[in-house]
Design a protein around this motif. Structure first.
Motif, PDB file in Angstrom:
ATOM      1  N   GLN A 136     -87.399  22.062 -16.661  1.00  0.00           N
ATOM      2  CA  GLN A 136     -88.538  21.140 -16.614  1.00  0.00           C
ATOM      3  C   GLN A 136     -88.964  20.635 -17.991  1.00  0.00           C
ATOM      4  OE1 GLN A 136     -91.193  23.850 -14.586  1.00  0.00           O
ATOM      5  NE2 GLN A 136     -90.819  22.889 -12.600  1.00  0.00           N
ATOM      6  N   ILE A 137     -88.349  21.142 -19.043  1.00  0.00           N
ATOM      7  CA  ILE A 137     -88.717  20.707 -20.389  1.00  0.00           C
ATOM      8  C   ILE A 137     -88.195  19.295 -20.630  1.00  0.00           C
ATOM      9  CG2 ILE A 137     -88.486  21.173 -22.853  1.00  0.00           C
ATOM     10  CD1 ILE A 137     -88.126  24.139 -22.125  1.00  0.00           C
ATOM     11  N   GLU A 138     -89.061  18.413 -21.058  1.00  0.00           N
ATOM     12  CA  GLU A 138     -88.673  17.029 -21.295  1.00  0.00           C
ATOM     13  C   GLU A 138     -87.669  16.953 -22.439  1.00  0.00           C
ATOM     14  OE1 GLU A 138     -91.708  18.280 -21.435  1.00  0.00           O
ATOM     15  OE2 GLU A 138     -93.165  17.063 -20.305  1.00  0.00           O
ATOM     16  N   PRO A 139     -86.581  16.187 -22.276  1.00  0.00           N
ATOM     17  CA  PRO A 139     -85.606  16.070 -23.362  1.00  0.00           C
ATOM     18  C   PRO A 139     -86.222  15.639 -24.687  1.00  0.00           C
ATOM     19  CG  PRO A 139     -84.694  15.168 -21.342  1.00  0.00           C
ATOM     20  CD  PRO A 139     -86.125  15.493 -21.051  1.00  0.00           C
ATOM     21  N   ALA A 140     -87.262  14.812 -24.628  1.00  0.00           N
ATOM     22  CA  ALA A 140     -87.884  14.348 -25.869  1.00  0.00           C
ATOM     23  C   ALA A 140     -88.487  15.492 -26.676  1.00  0.00           C
ATOM     24  CB  ALA A 140     -88.964  13.312 -25.562  1.00  0.00           C
TER      25      ALA A 140
END
Length: 258
Positions: A91-95
């Motif tokens: 769930q960690i955003e790639p950004a």
């Protein structure tokens, strides 16, 4: 020419280089070992499915068993009780996984004292010398510890009182967690906390404060000595394990060629 085209060209002509900060993951890669009565994770093991034989004459492949927190790996918020309602690794955003690398060098101090701890004053001194931390940055703790990585006993550095590896004090961990510009914290050691952090208040404060604040950790980095203090971009690439508390990761830095 677009920004992306310029980056692609720079990578192609070598004016921007890839620096691999990852520890190769094998059967002998050192992993964290907790004292009894706590359970421990496993390292890497491979078992052949086929290897150019009757089970698969034209191909080789393996089944793999590995702990989420083996080798160079990312700690996600759900790894710790303070972040249990937060993000799993998928769930960690790639950004959040790509950002400026900020290097705090305490190699000399750690050579004198393997239990050296970063304090708020160390981060404030870095800002006095280099300016404010950039947005979405990853603080990388340079200690020289990865030079021990080929010998598990030296890398863990344990005696009857536990492991002796550098880390961050509880006050230092609070400082990182409270800084809105920080996405993550990376170390050369086996875990993001100091070897003696079980005796701190709270226990394992980097885990407690950072993961509880939706920040992330990366461990067992190598070639940190080749990173500039500022100017590099970190790329953290974990497996998007659904519900995962962490994942082995490939970690790169994009560095302008000298």
């Amino acid at each position: 020419m677009s920004v992306v085209e310029k980056l692609t060209m720079a990578l192609g002509d070598g004016s921007v280089e890839f620096l691999d900060l990852t520890t190769p993951l094998g059967r002998e890669t050192p992993i964290l070992s907790l004292p009894e009565p706590f359970a421990n994770t496993v390292g890497l093991s491979l078992s052949a499915v086929s290897s150019f034989d009757d089970a698969g004459p034209g191909w080789a492949w393996n089944d793999m068993t590995v702990g989420e927190h083996a080798g160079t790996h990312l700690d996600a918020p759900v790894h710790w009780i303070s972040g249990r309602d937060g993000k799993s690794v998928d769930q960690i955003e790639p950004a959040r996984l790509i950002g400026p690398a900020v290097v705090i060098d305490k190699t000399a101090e750690v050579a004198r004292n393997p239990d050296f701890l970063l304090e708020p004053a160390d981060f404030e001194q870095w800002e006095d010398e280099n300016g404010p931390l950039p947005d979405n940055c990853w603080i990388i703790f340079r200690t020289g510890w990865s030079a021990r990585g080929s010998n598990a006993a030296d890398f863990i550095n344990a005696d009857d009182s536990g492991s002796h590896t550098p880390g961050v004090s509880p006050a230092g961990a609070r400082w990182i967690a409270a800084n809105e510009r920080v996405s993550g914290f990376g170390v050369e050691t086996v875990g993001i906390d100091a070897g003696q952090a079980a005796a701190f208040d709270p226990m394992f404060p980097v885990h407690w404060f950072l993961l509880g604040a939706d920040k992330y950790g990366i461990t067992s980095l190598r070639q940190v000595d080749k990173l500039p203090v500022t100017g590099a971009t970190l790329v953290v690439a974990p497996l998007p394990i659904v519900g995962g508390t962490g994942s082995p990761a490939r970690v790169f830095a994009l560095v302008e060629a000298s």
